[in-house]
Design a protein around this motif. Structure first.
Motif, PDB file in Angstrom:
ATOM      1  N   UNK A  93       0.774  -0.986  -0.064  1.00 43.82           N
ATOM      2  CA  UNK A  93      -0.081  -0.014  -0.022  1.00 43.82           C
ATOM      3  C   UNK A  93       0.856   1.126   0.331  1.00 43.82           C
ATOM      4  N   UNK A  94       1.782   1.345   0.646  1.00 43.39           N
ATOM      5  CA  UNK A  94       2.803   2.477   0.692  1.00 43.39           C
ATOM      6  C   UNK A  94       3.976   1.914  -0.127  1.00 43.39           C
ATOM      7  N   UNK A  95       3.948   2.089  -1.503  1.00 45.85           N
ATOM      8  CA  UNK A  95       4.673   1.598  -2.570  1.00 45.85           C
ATOM      9  C   UNK A  95       5.991   2.082  -2.543  1.00 45.85           C
ATOM     10  N   UNK A  96       7.230   1.557  -2.055  1.00 48.93           N
ATOM     11  CA  UNK A  96       8.424   2.234  -2.236  1.00 48.93           C
ATOM     12  C   UNK A  96       8.953   2.293  -3.705  1.00 48.93           C
ATOM     13  N   UNK A  97       8.424   1.719  -4.385  1.00 46.67           N
ATOM     14  CA  UNK A  97       8.789   1.741  -5.883  1.00 46.67           C
ATOM     15  C   UNK A  97       8.660   3.173  -6.407  1.00 46.67           C
ATOM     16  N   UNK A  98       7.644   3.904  -5.607  1.00 42.15           N
ATOM     17  CA  UNK A  98       7.368   5.096  -6.231  1.00 42.15           C
ATOM     18  C   UNK A  98       7.429   6.127  -5.274  1.00 42.15           C
ATOM     19  N   UNK A  99       7.509   5.828  -3.942  1.00 42.06           N
ATOM     20  CA  UNK A  99       7.422   6.639  -2.680  1.00 42.06           C
ATOM     21  C   UNK A  99       8.806   6.477  -2.124  1.00 42.06           C
ATOM     22  N   UNK A 100       9.119   7.848  -1.379  1.00 44.85           N
ATOM     23  CA  UNK A 100      10.410   7.725  -0.567  1.00 44.85           C
ATOM     24  C   UNK A 100       9.522   8.017   0.846  1.00 44.85           C
ATOM     25  N   UNK A 101       9.990   6.933   1.629  1.00 43.32           N
ATOM     26  CA  UNK A 101       9.181   6.901   2.729  1.00 43.32           C
ATOM     27  C   UNK A 101       9.986   7.117   3.789  1.00 43.32           C
ATOM     28  N   UNK A 102       9.694   7.780   4.875  1.00 41.15           N
ATOM     29  CA  UNK A 102      10.396   8.243   6.182  1.00 41.15           C
ATOM     30  C   UNK A 102       9.564   7.810   7.457  1.00 41.15           C
ATOM     31  N   UNK A 103      10.365   7.050   8.396  1.00 39.03           N
ATOM     32  CA  UNK A 103       9.696   6.982   9.704  1.00 39.03           C
ATOM     33  C   UNK A 103      10.698   7.163  10.921  1.00 39.03           C
ATOM     34  N   UNK A 104      10.359   8.015  11.705  1.00 41.10           N
ATOM     35  CA  UNK A 104      11.078   8.583  12.826  1.00 41.10           C
ATOM     36  C   UNK A 104      10.445   8.289  14.172  1.00 41.10           C
ATOM     37  N   UNK A 105      11.441   7.874  15.013  1.00 46.72           N
ATOM     38  CA  UNK A 105      10.842   7.469  16.442  1.00 46.72           C
ATOM     39  C   UNK A 105      10.696   8.943  16.924  1.00 46.72           C
ATOM     40  N   UNK A 106       9.559   9.064  17.697  1.00 51.10           N
ATOM     41  CA  UNK A 106       9.119  10.364  17.992  1.00 51.10           C
ATOM     42  C   UNK A 106       9.650  10.952  18.904  1.00 51.10           C
ATOM     43  N   UNK A 107       9.657  12.162  19.370  1.00 50.83           N
ATOM     44  CA  UNK A 107      10.125  12.946  20.362  1.00 50.83           C
ATOM     45  C   UNK A 107       9.540  12.489  22.026  1.00 50.83           C
ATOM     46  N   UNK A 108      10.484  12.191  22.881  1.00 49.24           N
ATOM     47  CA  UNK A 108      10.175  11.802  23.975  1.00 49.24           C
ATOM     48  C   UNK A 108      10.269  10.115  24.104  1.00 49.24           C
ATOM     49  N   UNK A 109      10.124   9.481  22.849  1.00 51.92           N
ATOM     50  CA  UNK A 109      10.505   8.086  22.840  1.00 51.92           C
ATOM     51  C   UNK A 109      11.697   7.586  23.392  1.00 51.92           C
ATOM     52  N   UNK A 110      12.066   6.222  23.193  1.00 47.66           N
ATOM     53  CA  UNK A 110      13.147   5.866  23.935  1.00 47.66           C
ATOM     54  C   UNK A 110      13.831   4.632  23.003  1.00 47.66           C
ATOM     55  N   UNK A 111      13.621   4.897  21.380  1.00 46.82           N
ATOM     56  CA  UNK A 111      14.299   4.131  20.558  1.00 46.82           C
ATOM     57  C   UNK A 111      15.150   5.035  19.632  1.00 46.82           C
ATOM     58  N   UNK A 112      15.937   5.711  20.266  1.00 46.27           N
ATOM     59  CA  UNK A 112      16.822   6.413  19.457  1.00 46.27           C
ATOM     60  C   UNK A 112      16.589   7.829  19.213  1.00 46.27           C
ATOM     61  N   UNK A 113      15.511   8.381  19.582  1.00 46.13           N
ATOM     62  CA  UNK A 113      15.205   9.671  19.550  1.00 46.13           C
ATOM     63  C   UNK A 113      15.152  10.385  21.118  1.00 46.13           C
ATOM     64  N   UNK A 114      15.537  11.649  21.400  1.00 47.63           N
ATOM     65  CA  UNK A 114      15.594  12.250  22.668  1.00 47.63           C
ATOM     66  C   UNK A 114      14.343  12.175  23.483  1.00 47.63           C
ATOM     67  N   UNK A 115      14.320  11.710  24.493  1.00 48.18           N
ATOM     68  CA  UNK A 115      13.354  11.540  25.422  1.00 48.18           C
ATOM     69  C   UNK A 115      13.962  11.623  26.764  1.00 48.18           C
ATOM     70  N   UNK A 116      12.977  11.103  27.773  1.00 41.86           N
ATOM     71  CA  UNK A 116      13.268  11.192  29.022  1.00 41.86           C
ATOM     72  C   UNK A 116      14.445  10.409  29.563  1.00 41.86           C
ATOM     73  N   UNK A 117      14.789   9.266  28.542  1.00 42.47           N
ATOM     74  CA  UNK A 117      15.908   8.353  29.215  1.00 42.47           C
ATOM     75  C   UNK A 117      17.040   8.941  28.455  1.00 42.47           C
TER      76      UNK A 117
END
Lengths: 393, 393
Positions: A93-117
């Motif tokens: 459905x989100x077809x990477x043959x024609x789309x440039x797709x970005x996903x980021x860990x959100x602010x406040x998270x704990x998976x690489x983006x700055x957060x309380x940890x």
């Protein structure tokens, strides 16, 4: 969930690497809605597909409460794919043959983006509850900065499920010219009293854990695992439907047919929840859980229509709003309210309630009507002129 | 809940005293379904109204998970009445002008009847988790012994809401000649996977509390209040409906209109749950919560129809089964299943789904259609010959 639901069509984006970038620093700190300044802000993100020459094919995936940047492809083991790999990839459905797709860990998270940890530069120790409170709008500000960093001035679409959809709604209302299309799956414009109640009890379970230490458990070298596990087990009940749980577990016992008559795990549904609670502890931070659930509680973009009205009048981004009929976390009434408000302001909006027994978690599963609906909407978003009047981020 | 719902018609049974009796002792211990023998077993109970000369007008009230013997009238302060005072009294649905009404704290409870917080005569210390596991059937055996003690050989009716209704169902199936009529309000013949899941998480919250000490907290002089409070808060969400919570709290803030943006209580619904959790700690024992919820998990009288079939064939006790349309703890489908099984075995059964926005807790409220339905059924139970073919307890 039945394995068949994980059988997707289309290919994999293949091996991927999570990338890290510092988007805000002492010179250019992140200004939060509260007025607080935060720096540095590092963001973990992944990209799939290629940005086209005029930067017009970018799509952002906004993840839900406990997601991360690793939405598609795999790290190392091809059998262990990203959390939305059935949805993102060549031919998906989100077809990477024609789309440039970005996903980021959100602010406040704990998976690489700055957060309380993360380390508080003022103290050299983890922030804990000294991390500033932030809003769904602040999550969006960080995503916008990432887009600027990637050279994307306008998104073909923003897509999100649950809290992800709340981010997309905020983004569209505040910066309508930046989104070519908005896809909200099982989202809400505001939590109900019952939603808030469940989140409040989850936070209580965490904060009452003696290992919580006012949020300073990292510094002390312990973890409020008992409380965080209970919070996750309870939340997990709200992600499944009554019907789905009946189909999957019913009253079946874990071992054979003879009840063990004790307080240990005996029913299969107990074992499942136990396992969900345990697995979660390995990947999530209790303070992130507090901050992100609280940001959801306060989100209410239609709450003040004096402020929201003009924003909605200026909004011409086409919306796709999807709900699932067995979702009782954010049920169809939540989606319908969004649709009604948008439609009342002449925002082009497509609404689909999808039949699925799998509750809130349906948004992560391969449900053909759901995937077809999103795929068709995204194709339209790329092809129709109304979707292409550009503006800057 | 709105105060109007507590405004009942009819009078009060007046001042009452909780009485205590030892029903089982070393010579005549209670034989549990598990084979375990328990002694002594003391029972706390109250009675309202007068037993008639031929002992034919007795009614037992079976209370729910966290109830007690004090169902009607008042102790001391006339403004603080028993938990079902709107339902029991002169001119009320359970009319004490013509009925002799008994309510006892159930086995395993903590309100005067022997339970895990009682002293284990073998050790001289509270039982804790050395208290034997028991079943809904064992709860009924203790009620039956109380009836024998009171000189009642046959009940005009047994009445119970939630777990109380489960006791009534068991009683009717096992001893059909002892009940003139059975009233089940928002009950179930078996917990669903989701029901078990909520109970399992509540127990986890209790058992993970470091003050739980494997159930020996009394001996050590502490209490697992953090865990028990979380369990109660969560359970309380399931007793109210989404609609009821929206009406009562919505997204209103505790103090004014400006969010405080923190992790303290801010929304009214948080404050309410907090209060419910706190009040509960004063009156309930964590181990009783474990045992009683576990007895509910295992209850499944229709689970083995080879065994249940003949019992149902022999059952001619008229049933009234009542559900509430907004109850999602034990929703109407639970009641309907009971009705269908009973009707399939030609048991006379009347079923009513009552409209109420107040969820599972509706059974405690003054809802005119509900009260009328029960009152009419009980009048029939006293007047019609089919209700009077006696047998011994």
């Amino acid at each position: 969930m039945p394995d068949a639901l994980h059988t997707d069509v289309g290919g994999s984006v293949g091996p991927v690497t999570t990338q890290h970038v510092t988007l805000f620093d002492d010179v250019h700190p992140l200004e939060l809605e509260s007025g607080h300044r935060l720096a540095p802000v590092e963001v973990a993100y992944e990209t799939y597909g290629e940005l086209d020459a005029n930067g017009s094919n970018a799509v952002i995936i906004c993840h839900a409460l406990t997601g991360d940047a690793h939405a598609a492809g795999y790290h190392g083991d091809p059998l262990r794919a990203g959390w939305w790999d059935n949805f993102i990839g060549p031919g998906k459905p989100v077809d990477t043959r024609r789309l440039f797709v970005v996903c980021a860990n959100l602010l406040g998270g704990c998976m690489g983006t700055t957060g309380p940890s993360s380390i508080n530069p003022e103290t050299g120790e983890p922030y804990g509850l000294r991390f500033p409170l932030f809003t769904v709008g602040d999550l969006v500000e960080v995503h916008r900065a990432l887009m600027r960093h990637l050279g994307v001035t306008r998104l073909r679409a923003a897509i999100g499920g649950s809290l992800g959809g709340m981010q997309v709604l905020h983004w569209a209302m505040e910066f309508p010219d930046e989104l070519g299309a908005a896809v909200l799956v099982c989202a809400t414009s505001r939590l109900s009293a019952q939603n808030i109640a469940f989140s409040a009890v989850a936070r209580e379970a965490i904060m009452r854990d003696p290992n919580f230490h006012g949020g300073d458990y990292q510094r002390i070298g312990v973890r409020p695992d008992a409380g965080l596990g209970v919070a996750r087990m309870m939340a997990h009940i709200t992600y499944l439907s009554e019907e789905g749980m009946r189909e999957k577990f019913g009253r079946r016992l874990q071992n054979g047919t003879t009840p063990r008559f004790g307080f240990d795990v005996d029913f299969q549904v107990e074992s499942y929840l136990h396992h969900q609670g345990e697995v979660f502890l390995r990947r999530f931070d209790a303070n992130s859980y507090l901050y992100l659930t609280r940001a959801m509680d306060y989100f209410d973009p239609f709450g003040d229509m004096v402020a929201a009205g003009p924003k909605l009048e200026a909004l011409r981004t086409p919306f796709l709003v999807v709900s699932f009929d067995s979702d009782w976390r954010f049920d169809t009434a939540h989606s319908r309210e969004i649709v009604q408000v948008l439609a009342a302001h002449r925002v082009p909006v497509t609404f689909r309630e999808i039949t699925s027994p799998h509750g809130h978690d349906s948004f992560l599963l391969v449900i053909p009507e759901y995937h077809r609906t999103v795929a068709n909407f995204l194709r339209r978003a790329g092809a129709e002129p109304g979707f292409t009047d550009a503006a800057g981020i």
